[in-house]
Motif scaffolding. Structure first.
Motif, short mmCIF file in Angstrom:
data_model
loop_
_atom_site.label_atom_id
_atom_site.label_comp_id
_atom_site.label_asym_id
_atom_site.label_seq_id
_atom_site.Cartn_x
_atom_site.Cartn_y
_atom_site.Cartn_z
N ALA A 17 0.85 -1.20 0.00
CA ALA A 17 0.00 0.00 0.00
C ALA A 17 0.88 1.24 0.00
N GLU A 18 0.32 2.32 -0.53
CA GLU A 18 1.06 3.57 -0.59
C GLU A 18 0.07 4.73 -0.49
N GLY A 19 0.45 5.76 0.21
CA GLY A 19 -0.37 6.94 0.34
C GLY A 19 0.46 8.14 0.71
N ASP A 20 -0.18 9.22 1.12
CA ASP A 20 0.52 10.43 1.51
C ASP A 20 1.30 10.19 2.80
N ARG A 21 2.62 10.22 2.70
CA ARG A 21 3.54 10.09 3.83
C ARG A 21 3.63 8.67 4.40
N PHE A 22 3.14 7.66 3.68
CA PHE A 22 3.37 6.28 4.14
C PHE A 22 3.53 5.34 2.95
N HIS A 23 4.25 4.26 3.20
CA HIS A 23 4.53 3.25 2.16
C HIS A 23 4.70 1.93 2.89
N VAL A 24 3.94 0.89 2.48
CA VAL A 24 3.96 -0.40 3.17
C VAL A 24 4.48 -1.47 2.24
N LYS A 25 5.43 -2.28 2.72
CA LYS A 25 5.99 -3.37 1.92
C LYS A 25 5.94 -4.68 2.70
N HIS A 26 5.83 -5.77 1.94
CA HIS A 26 6.05 -7.11 2.48
C HIS A 26 7.46 -7.52 2.08
N VAL A 27 8.28 -7.86 3.08
CA VAL A 27 9.69 -8.18 2.85
C VAL A 27 9.93 -9.63 3.25
N MET A 28 10.64 -10.38 2.38
CA MET A 28 11.03 -11.75 2.69
C MET A 28 12.55 -11.86 2.58
N VAL A 29 13.18 -12.40 3.64
CA VAL A 29 14.63 -12.62 3.66
C VAL A 29 14.88 -14.12 3.76
N LYS A 30 15.67 -14.65 2.83
CA LYS A 30 15.94 -16.08 2.80
C LYS A 30 16.83 -16.50 3.98
N PRO A 31 16.74 -17.76 4.42
CA PRO A 31 17.58 -18.24 5.52
C PRO A 31 19.07 -18.01 5.23
#
Length: 468
Positions: free
Chosen positions: A370-384
């Motif tokens: 999601a993205e809007g005024d003054r915010f940004h949301v991400k799903h992050v995946m880091v491998k083992p």
């Protein structure tokens, strides 16, 4: 010794929006659960060969390595081109690397983005070609045409060497439709597949004769190259001086030793959405579908869903492709014009031509939610066992919430662990990184807040692959 050389460069812009500059078609799973690169390697299982040698663009290096790892596939190295200079230099680099240990293998040059449905016929043609290549001939594979195609170049065969090979009489440019019909009717013409088989030394000898500057630049660049794990890194300042030329123009159209071996293997270079429709299985109404798709009174269409339900009613001869950030709707007869959309995206400096919303990194992935005024949301995946680069931001703060796995967090001068349902705050200007010390993928939600949230607000404090 047979050394497969798999060329994995190219952008595949006619398959947008699935194919993007930073994640082109050779890395996509288009006809099976395996990617086109993996399928290219798998179809070699029926023939004795050395571990393949790969050539790719610098920016695709981790994608190639990761897809080989996932497929459990060995390699003889991955040559990284700092800039694209067409097929003649790319194959020269492979040949130079192949002879570096005083060996002279047969090079089976393949593209990573072709579909070949009849593997047995493919392998049979390779065996026939080996006979001529071992005699010092430069063999190209001519696809037995199934229809008058104006999008391919052709090869006209000459004198028969045996029942399976012919001297090349001429390479012919892409013809008009009437001419293509004549070609198909004559049985003396084949589609130019862009696949080859020859001794490494023979190719280099012909290149020295007909395109010496290409050979000289490639030799100089290889001499100055550096080994980095499986990668061979070329000196950009040296390689950029190399002429841009195809193997056809530089060598095959000039050599006296060109041979064509016919191949009737249900081949396609998948150069458009219509050709992908042709090679995929279809329902009784002629529809090829993939993903969450429902059709009603729909015929002869290609429908691809990556992220959402796609439903069609009362349409015919359409291509519909849905990804997380774009939807393409085109008539099957006009899919060659998709490149025009890509050109518009480039001119407008929009990211959709360059990469997907979900971005792949050596350590994992990140996907915008999601993205809007003054915010940004991400799903992050880091491998083992992986971690992101240590970095800081001048305009944004970040909140991280772990939803799966365990995270080792570097936050300024502090280091600590977070587990599921725990969170942390990264202030503006604080150096930070995330590491996955566990055995399962680490997943977290990242919430950026601030007045400026663009990706270029980043200062990397160490060189650890590619950050984000």
């Amino acid at each position: 010794m047979l050394l497969p050389v798999i060329m994995a460069g190219g952008s595949g812009s006619r398959l947008w929006p699935l194919s993007r500059t930073l994640y082109p078609k050779q890395f996509l799973a288009l006809t099976s659960n395996a990617t086109m690169l993996q399928e290219t390697v798998k179809r070699l299982d029926g023939i004795d060969h050395l571990a393949p040698l790969f050539i790719c663009n610098e920016e695709h290096r981790f994608i190639v390595a990761e897809q080989l790892r996932k497929g459990g596939m060995d390699n003889s190295g991955i040559i990284l081109e700092p800039v694209g200079r067409n097929t003649a230099p790319a194959i020269a680099l492979a040949a130079l690397k192949a002879i570096a240990n005083n060996e002279d293998p047969l090079l089976l040059v393949l593209a990573a983005d072709h579909v070949i449905q009849n593997t047995d016929a493919f392998l049979s043609s390779v065996q026939h070609a080996k006979v001529e290549a071992e005699k010092g001939k430069l063999v190209t594979f001519g696809i037995v045409p199934t229809h008058p195609e104006t999008g391919y170049g052709y090869i006209r065969r000459g004198k028969a060497l045996n029942s399976d090979a012919y001297c090349v009489d001429a390479f012919v440019e892409k013809p008009q439709l009437a001419t293509a019909k004549d070609y198909v009717g004559s049985s003396e013409y084949y589609w130019n597949s862009g696949m080859f088989l020859f001794k490494a030394s023979r190719y280099l000898a012909e290149l020295e004769k007909y395109a010496p500057k290409i050979l000289n630049v490639c030799q100089t660049a290889m001499d100055a190259s550096k080994a980095d794990l499986d990668f061979t890194r070329l000196d950009k300042a040296l390689f950029i001086a190399c002429p841009d030329d195809s193997i056809d123009y530089a060598v095959m159209e000039k050599t006296q030793d060109a041979v064509v071996v016919p191949m009737d293997a249900n081949w396609s270079d998948v150069g458009s959405w219509s050709s992908l429709w042709e090679v995929n299985e279809k329902d009784a109404s002629g529809n090829a579908t993939r993903g969450d798709v429902l059709v009603e009174n729909t015929t002869n269409s290609y429908i691809y869903s990556q992220d959402k339900l796609v439903a069609t009613v009362g349409v015919n001869d359409l291509v519909i492709v849905e990804t997380k950030d774009a939807v393409l709707v085109a008539h099957k007869d006009k899919v060659q014009d998709v490149k025009g959309i890509v050109d518009q995206l480039k001119k407008a400096n929009r990211y959709e031509y360059l990469q997907h919303r979900e971005v792949y990194r050596p350590w994992g992935t990140h996907d915008e939610i999601a993205e809007g005024d003054r915010f940004h949301v991400k799903h992050v995946m880091v491998k083992p066992g992986e971690r992101t680069a240590t970095q800081l931001h001048y305009h944004r703060a970040e909140h991280w919430v772990v939803v799966k796995g365990t995270a080792k967090v570097i936050n300024g001068d502090k280091s600590y662990l977070l587990t599921e349902n725990e969170s942390t705050y990264i202030p503006i200007g604080s150096a930070h990184s995330i590491e996955n010390p566990g055995q399962i993928p680490l997943e977290l939600i990242e919430v950026r807040s601030g007045a400026y949230l663009s990706e270029d607000d980043v200062v990397r404090l160490e060189d650890y692959g590619v950050g984000y």
